[in-house]
Design a protein around this motif. Structure first.
Motif, PDB file in Angstrom:
ATOM      1  N   VAL B 347       0.849  -1.207   0.000  1.00 25.64           N
ATOM      2  CA  VAL B 347       0.000   0.000   0.000  1.00 25.64           C
ATOM      3  C   VAL B 347       0.880   1.251   0.000  1.00 25.64           C
ATOM      4  CG1 VAL B 347      -1.673   1.319   1.355  1.00 25.64           C
ATOM      5  CG2 VAL B 347      -1.947  -1.136   1.118  1.00 25.64           C
ATOM      6  N   GLY B 348       1.941   1.213   0.803  1.00 21.78           N
ATOM      7  CA  GLY B 348       2.844   2.367   0.906  1.00 21.78           C
ATOM      8  C   GLY B 348       3.525   2.665  -0.413  1.00 21.78           C
ATOM      9  N   LYS B 349       4.008   1.615  -1.068  1.00 22.90           N
ATOM     10  CA  LYS B 349       4.724   1.804  -2.347  1.00 22.90           C
ATOM     11  C   LYS B 349       3.755   2.349  -3.396  1.00 22.90           C
ATOM     12  CE  LYS B 349       8.181   1.352  -5.233  1.00 22.90           C
ATOM     13  NZ  LYS B 349       7.801   2.539  -5.971  1.00 22.90           N
ATOM     14  N   LEU B 350       2.563   1.747  -3.405  1.00 28.47           N
ATOM     15  CA  LEU B 350       1.565   2.180  -4.400  1.00 28.47           C
ATOM     16  C   LEU B 350       1.169   3.636  -4.155  1.00 28.47           C
ATOM     17  CD1 LEU B 350      -0.328   1.202  -6.727  1.00 28.47           C
ATOM     18  CD2 LEU B 350      -2.039   0.769  -4.976  1.00 28.47           C
ATOM     19  N   SER B 351       0.898   3.961  -2.887  1.00 25.84           N
ATOM     20  CA  SER B 351       0.445   5.332  -2.608  1.00 25.84           C
ATOM     21  C   SER B 351       1.557   6.333  -2.883  1.00 25.84           C
ATOM     22  CB  SER B 351      -0.103   5.459  -1.195  1.00 25.84           C
ATOM     23  OG  SER B 351       0.750   4.851  -0.290  1.00 25.84           O
ATOM     24  N   ALA B 352       2.807   5.985  -2.531  1.00 22.45           N
ATOM     25  CA  ALA B 352       3.926   6.906  -2.799  1.00 22.45           C
ATOM     26  C   ALA B 352       4.073   7.128  -4.304  1.00 22.45           C
ATOM     27  CB  ALA B 352       5.213   6.353  -2.218  1.00 22.45           C
ATOM     28  N   THR B 353       3.916   6.040  -5.079  1.00 21.43           N
ATOM     29  CA  THR B 353       4.034   6.162  -6.533  1.00 21.43           C
ATOM     30  C   THR B 353       2.911   7.034  -7.103  1.00 21.43           C
ATOM     31  OG1 THR B 353       4.976   3.948  -6.553  1.00 21.43           O
ATOM     32  CG2 THR B 353       4.246   4.805  -8.671  1.00 21.43           C
ATOM     33  N   LEU B 354       1.720   6.898  -6.519  1.00 22.23           N
ATOM     34  CA  LEU B 354       0.573   7.650  -7.041  1.00 22.23           C
ATOM     35  C   LEU B 354       0.639   9.132  -6.669  1.00 22.23           C
ATOM     36  CD1 LEU B 354      -2.373   5.153  -6.468  1.00 22.23           C
ATOM     37  CD2 LEU B 354      -1.329   5.801  -8.623  1.00 22.23           C
ATOM     38  N   TRP B 355       1.071   9.411  -5.432  1.00 18.16           N
ATOM     39  CA  TRP B 355       1.003  10.819  -5.033  1.00 18.16           C
ATOM     40  C   TRP B 355       2.303  11.585  -5.298  1.00 18.16           C
ATOM     41  CZ3 TRP B 355      -0.313   8.692   0.408  1.00 18.16           C
ATOM     42  CH2 TRP B 355       0.831   8.452   1.157  1.00 18.16           C
ATOM     43  N   ALA B 356       3.391  10.879  -5.622  1.00 18.81           N
ATOM     44  CA  ALA B 356       4.670  11.583  -5.862  1.00 18.81           C
ATOM     45  C   ALA B 356       4.564  12.657  -6.954  1.00 18.81           C
ATOM     46  CB  ALA B 356       5.768  10.582  -6.188  1.00 18.81           C
ATOM     47  N   PRO B 357       3.890  12.371  -8.102  1.00 14.48           N
ATOM     48  CA  PRO B 357       3.833  13.410  -9.150  1.00 14.48           C
ATOM     49  C   PRO B 357       3.023  14.642  -8.734  1.00 14.48           C
ATOM     50  CG  PRO B 357       3.237  11.251 -10.022  1.00 14.48           C
ATOM     51  CD  PRO B 357       3.259  11.124  -8.542  1.00 14.48           C
ATOM     52  N   LEU B 358       2.220  14.514  -7.692  1.00 12.46           N
ATOM     53  CA  LEU B 358       1.395  15.655  -7.284  1.00 12.46           C
ATOM     54  C   LEU B 358       2.186  16.677  -6.464  1.00 12.46           C
ATOM     55  CD1 LEU B 358      -1.775  13.645  -6.184  1.00 12.46           C
ATOM     56  CD2 LEU B 358      -1.293  14.640  -8.409  1.00 12.46           C
ATOM     57  N   PHE B 359       3.357  16.274  -5.991  1.00 13.26           N
ATOM     58  CA  PHE B 359       4.163  17.191  -5.176  1.00 13.26           C
ATOM     59  C   PHE B 359       4.778  18.287  -6.055  1.00 13.26           C
ATOM     60  CE2 PHE B 359       3.621  13.955  -2.118  1.00 13.26           C
ATOM     61  CZ  PHE B 359       3.968  14.465  -0.886  1.00 13.26           C
ATOM     62  N   PRO B 360       4.865  19.499  -5.519  1.00 10.48           N
ATOM     63  CA  PRO B 360       5.441  20.572  -6.347  1.00 10.48           C
ATOM     64  C   PRO B 360       6.919  20.346  -6.649  1.00 10.48           C
ATOM     65  CG  PRO B 360       4.986  21.359  -4.113  1.00 10.48           C
ATOM     66  CD  PRO B 360       4.398  19.998  -4.219  1.00 10.48           C
ATOM     67  N   LYS B 361       7.636  19.719  -5.704  1.00 11.40           N
ATOM     68  CA  LYS B 361       9.052  19.446  -5.955  1.00 11.40           C
ATOM     69  C   LYS B 361       9.220  18.012  -6.435  1.00 11.40           C
ATOM     70  CE  LYS B 361      11.337  22.800  -3.022  1.00 11.40           C
ATOM     71  NZ  LYS B 361      12.347  23.012  -1.992  1.00 11.40           N
ATOM     72  N   TYR B 362      10.357  17.780  -7.077  1.00 10.89           N
ATOM     73  CA  TYR B 362      10.608  16.473  -7.675  1.00 10.89           C
ATOM     74  C   TYR B 362      10.803  15.406  -6.597  1.00 10.89           C
ATOM     75  CZ  TYR B 362      12.894  13.039 -10.702  1.00 10.89           C
ATOM     76  OH  TYR B 362      13.232  11.903 -11.388  1.00 10.89           O
ATOM     77  N   ILE B 363      10.053  14.326  -6.695  1.00 12.75           N
ATOM     78  CA  ILE B 363      10.193  13.189  -5.763  1.00 12.75           C
ATOM     79  C   ILE B 363      10.767  12.030  -6.577  1.00 12.75           C
ATOM     80  CG2 ILE B 363       8.980  11.638  -4.172  1.00 12.75           C
ATOM     81  CD1 ILE B 363       8.555  14.457  -3.323  1.00 12.75           C
ATOM     82  N   LEU B 364      11.929  11.587  -6.192  1.00 17.47           N
ATOM     83  CA  LEU B 364      12.575  10.502  -6.937  1.00 17.47           C
ATOM     84  C   LEU B 364      12.483   9.218  -6.115  1.00 17.47           C
ATOM     85  CD1 LEU B 364      14.223   9.501  -9.339  1.00 17.47           C
ATOM     86  CD2 LEU B 364      16.284  10.285  -8.175  1.00 17.47           C
ATOM     87  N   LEU B 365      11.640   8.288  -6.582  1.00 18.46           N
ATOM     88  CA  LEU B 365      11.476   7.002  -5.882  1.00 18.46           C
ATOM     89  C   LEU B 365      12.360   5.976  -6.568  1.00 18.46           C
ATOM     90  CD1 LEU B 365       7.585   7.128  -5.573  1.00 18.46           C
ATOM     91  CD2 LEU B 365       9.228   7.628  -3.772  1.00 18.46           C
ATOM     92  N   LEU B 366      13.446   5.641  -5.928  1.00 14.91           N
ATOM     93  CA  LEU B 366      14.394   4.704  -6.536  1.00 14.91           C
ATOM     94  C   LEU B 366      14.032   3.265  -6.179  1.00 14.91           C
ATOM     95  CD1 LEU B 366      17.770   6.512  -5.763  1.00 14.91           C
ATOM     96  CD2 LEU B 366      16.607   6.377  -7.951  1.00 14.91           C
ATOM     97  N   PRO B 367      14.158   2.341  -7.156  1.00 18.31           N
ATOM     98  CA  PRO B 367      13.856   0.926  -6.854  1.00 18.31           C
ATOM     99  C   PRO B 367      14.698   0.393  -5.694  1.00 18.31           C
ATOM    100  CG  PRO B 367      14.172   1.242  -9.206  1.00 18.31           C
ATOM    101  CD  PRO B 367      14.530   2.535  -8.552  1.00 18.31           C
ATOM    102  N   GLU B 368      15.970   0.827  -5.626  1.00 20.39           N
ATOM    103  CA  GLU B 368      16.822   0.309  -4.537  1.00 20.39           C
ATOM    104  C   GLU B 368      16.337   0.801  -3.179  1.00 20.39           C
ATOM    105  OE1 GLU B 368      17.899   1.789  -7.309  1.00 20.39           O
ATOM    106  OE2 GLU B 368      19.611   3.110  -6.952  1.00 20.39           O
ATOM    107  N   ASP B 369      15.763   2.015  -3.145  1.00 21.63           N
ATOM    108  CA  ASP B 369      15.184   2.500  -1.884  1.00 21.63           C
ATOM    109  C   ASP B 369      13.972   1.657  -1.506  1.00 21.63           C
ATOM    110  OD1 ASP B 369      17.029   4.434  -1.618  1.00 21.63           O
ATOM    111  OD2 ASP B 369      15.768   6.097  -2.284  1.00 21.63           O
ATOM    112  N   ALA B 370      13.181   1.301  -2.531  1.00 20.36           N
ATOM    113  CA  ALA B 370      11.990   0.477  -2.278  1.00 20.36           C
ATOM    114  C   ALA B 370      12.402  -0.891  -1.738  1.00 20.36           C
ATOM    115  CB  ALA B 370      11.184   0.323  -3.560  1.00 20.36           C
ATOM    116  N   ILE B 371      13.456  -1.463  -2.325  1.00 22.33           N
ATOM    117  CA  ILE B 371      13.917  -2.791  -1.873  1.00 22.33           C
ATOM    118  C   ILE B 371      14.437  -2.696  -0.427  1.00 22.33           C
ATOM    119  CG2 ILE B 371      15.658  -4.597  -2.260  1.00 22.33           C
ATOM    120  CD1 ILE B 371      15.346  -3.889  -5.305  1.00 22.33           C
ATOM    121  N   SER B 372      15.264  -1.669  -0.180  1.00 17.50           N
ATOM    122  CA  SER B 372      15.763  -1.495   1.195  1.00 17.50           C
ATOM    123  C   SER B 372      14.592  -1.264   2.145  1.00 17.50           C
ATOM    124  CB  SER B 372      16.695  -0.292   1.294  1.00 17.50           C
ATOM    125  OG  SER B 372      17.637  -0.331   0.288  1.00 17.50           O
TER     126      SER B 372
END
Lengths: 235, 402
Positions: B347-372
């Motif tokens: 749920v966390g990964k999905l929600s972060a992926t969905l709401w990241a583009p809505l942020f005014p600043k760039y949110i970079l979700l890296l796969p390695e961060d997700a794995i960690s």
């Protein structure tokens, strides 16, 4: 029938030490034979629950001797290391409330015991179904526990107690929440199962409706037992 | 053998799933915080990459142009071109300011925080590519805007005293603070940055005229010269240098520092300034948030699993009485904690992926961060289940008898 299912001699249990010590059992003697259903009757505080817990290897007696199927399991100290395995394989429990596992269906509530003992799943479920059919609840085999009536739940708990074919079953007030007809039904089933599986069943009860059905009764008072012949009324 | 944890989850799946969703949203916030940090670092790297420079020449004893104010003469670029190892040099100004534009359709004024970049076309500092429109070809009042500004081609953007027409659009051109960039010709940018408004100029001229040092009766033209110097600016914030092939950046930078009395930073040094210094405080801030969120998540998981276990104490006593081993009971609780963590992570990964583009600043979700993050969540859940397992193992089987 030359070896008792359970035999206890001069069993005592003391809680606490010194001035605050309480002797719950002061020397209990008891012998139950395979296939027998025996009543254990006594007022509140007489030591029934303590005796049941000692028989069930849940608490350790203070002294005395206890054998199960001829094997000494207690003689001043436990003679068996793994009491949990002893309970699982050789002692069945029926409680006042059925205490079935609510997240398992009827079959798995019964099959869980043989599975815990290492029996394959299919064989465990097959044995569970056989017991459920014998107790007339086979038609609810796939039902959730919450969907059963009180009487059905108690029958399932009897099936669970029998699941590993233990030599001894301890039943703690199994008919307390039931009306007369259902209570006598439970006694009938216990008698039937005792005969069928040659299991010794000790029924702790206050229930006046079922006391006349026992052929032998142990009265317990102030931590001591007194044996008497029961009416053995047919049910 | 029956999977007791799975059966229990299925039995109360609604409660379990909703708890997992709640936990997941918290994990989503945690992943987003990590994404904010990654985005800041990426913005800084992108800004360095997009400048097209190998060296940044700035005012001596400053960390300019991004981390500290820097002011150098705009003729420095011409001096540098004569030095060996330097292929090209361009004057650049940077100014973070508010830009506004009026929407023609609605007539509404819209304001955007931008980094204004003044550059010389064809020199370092010019955007590397455009995604729409054309480069700046006129000397004044044309602009290139990053897509994130929201400005469209042909739109008039107000910068201080003048309107600029957006003729081209760029992408991923942002400051280290995440503000999108607007590029305008250098002279216009110098005017925006250094030239005062008309009232201030009139006031300044009057003050200069009243100063006998600048308004001497026997020195004709002095006052006009002083006043003219006050209305023009020949300063820029940095000179971006592109090195000739094979030139050693450290060596050239050292030469500039020694002979030009200026500071010169190599790419590695500029990265260090941007990432280790400029965003260091923000990084620590985000790290603190991450730590607190992780602790809160762990506490919530521990509380949920503990409560779920307490609600099953009677069943656990029965299980112990009928011979279930400690391993069976511990495994049931641990599996439930891990199941909760798995649902929470998904749920966390999905929600972060969905709401990241809505942020005014760039949110970079890296796969390695997700794995960690996944392994951390699982570890956290496993640790959180310890309390519940301890409570379950302490249950006396005699409780089942009464």
């Amino acid at each position: 029938m030359n070896m008792p299912a359970i035999h206890i001699e001069n069993l005592t249990k003391r809680y606490g030490e010194g001035d605050t010590a309480v002797d719950a059992l002061k020397g209990v003697d008891m012998t139950i034979w395979p296939g027998e259903v025996v009543g254990l009757v006594g007022p509140s505080g007489s030591g029934k629950s303590t005796l049941l817990k000692c028989l069930g290897a849940v608490i350790e007696p203070s002294s005395g001797r206890m054998t199960l199927g001829g094997q000494t399991i207690f003689d001043a100290a436990w003679k068996i290391d793994d009491l949990r395995t002893l309970r699982r394989d050789r002692i069945g429990f029926i409680f006042q409330a059925p205490y079935l596992i609510p997240f398992l269906d009827v079959t798995d509530n019964v099959a869980l015991l043989p599975m815990l003992a290492g029996m394959p799943d299919a064989a465990s479920r097959s044995r569970a179904l056989e017991l459920l059919n014998a107790l007339d609840v086979g038609h609810r085999a796939k039902a959730a526990v919450a969907q059963l009536s009180g009487g059905e739940q108690q029958r399932v708990s009897i099936a669970r107690a029998l699941a590993n074919h233990p030599p001894v079953i301890l039943a703690d007030e199994p008919t307390a929440p039931l009306d007369s007809e259902r209570a006598l039904n439970v006694v009938r089933m216990l008698n039937q199962m005792a005969q069928q599986y040659q299991t010794a069943i000790i029924v702790v009860t206050h229930d006046e409706k079922i006391i006349p059905t026992f052929k032998r009764i142990y009265h317990i008072r102030d931590g001591r037992t007194y044996e008497e012949a029961g009416e053995g009324r047919e049910v | 053998m029956i999977n007791l944890a799975g059966r229990d989850i299925l039995h109360g799946w609604g409660k379990f799933v909703f708890t997992g969703i709640g936990l997941g949203l918290l994990i989503g916030v945690t992943l987003t915080m990590a994404g904010v940090y990654r985005g800041m670092v990426d913005d800084a790297n992108v800004m360095i990459d997009n400048s097209g420079a190998d060296l940044w020449v700035v005012q001596q004893d400053t960390l300019g142009p991004y981390a500290e104010p820097s002011s150098v003469r705009d003729d420095v670029a011409r001096d540098l071109l004569g030095r060996s190892g330097i292929l090209d040099a361009g004057n650049v100004t940077y100014l973070t300011m508010q830009a506004s534009a009026v929407k023609q359709a609605t007539g509404q004024r819209r304001e955007v925080r931008v980094m204004l970049v003044g550059f010389e076309p064809g020199k370092p500092g010019e955007p590397a590519y455009l995604v729409a429109g054309r480069p700046i070809v006129r000397s004044h009042y044309e602009a290139l805007a990053d897509l994130k500004t929201g400005f469209a081609l042909g739109e008039k953007v107000r910068l201080r005293r003048h309107d600029y027409t957006v003729v081209g659009l760029t992408q991923r051109m942002v400051s280290s603070g995440g503000d999108p960039m607007i590029f305008i010709p250098l002279q216009d940018a110098q005017e925006v940055q250094f030239l005062k408004d008309n009232d201030a100029l009139i006031n300044e001229r009057a003050r200069t005229a009243s100063n006998p040092a600048f308004n001497r009766p026997n020195v004709p033209g002095l006052l006009e010269a002083v006043q003219a110097s006050q209305t023009t600016s020949h300063f820029v914030n940095t000179v971006l240098v592109r090195l000739a092939p094979g030139a050693d950046a450290e060596e050239v930078a050292g030469e500039i520092r020694r002979w030009k009395h200026l500071q010169a930073y190599t790419r590695a040094q500029m990265e260090e300034i941007l990432i280790a210094r400029l965003i260091a405080t923000s990084s620590k801030q985000i790290f603190m948030f991450l730590v607190i969120l992780a602790i809160v998540s762990a506490a919530i998981v521990a509380f949920i699993i503990y409560t779920m276990t307490l609600n099953k104490m009677r069943e656990i006593a029965v299980l112990k009485l009928i011979g279930a081993t400690n391993q069976t009971i511990s495994s049931m609780i641990l599996q439930q904690a891990l199941g909760l963590g798995l649902i929470g992570f998904m749920v966390g990964k999905l929600s972060a992926t969905l709401w990241a583009p809505l942020f005014p600043k760039y949110i970079l979700l890296l796969p390695e961060d997700a794995i960690s993050g996944f392994f951390l969540v699982m570890l956290m859940c496993a640790l959180a289940s310890i309390f519940a397992i301890r409570a379950a193992l302490r249950v006396d089987p005699a409780n089942a008898i009464g």
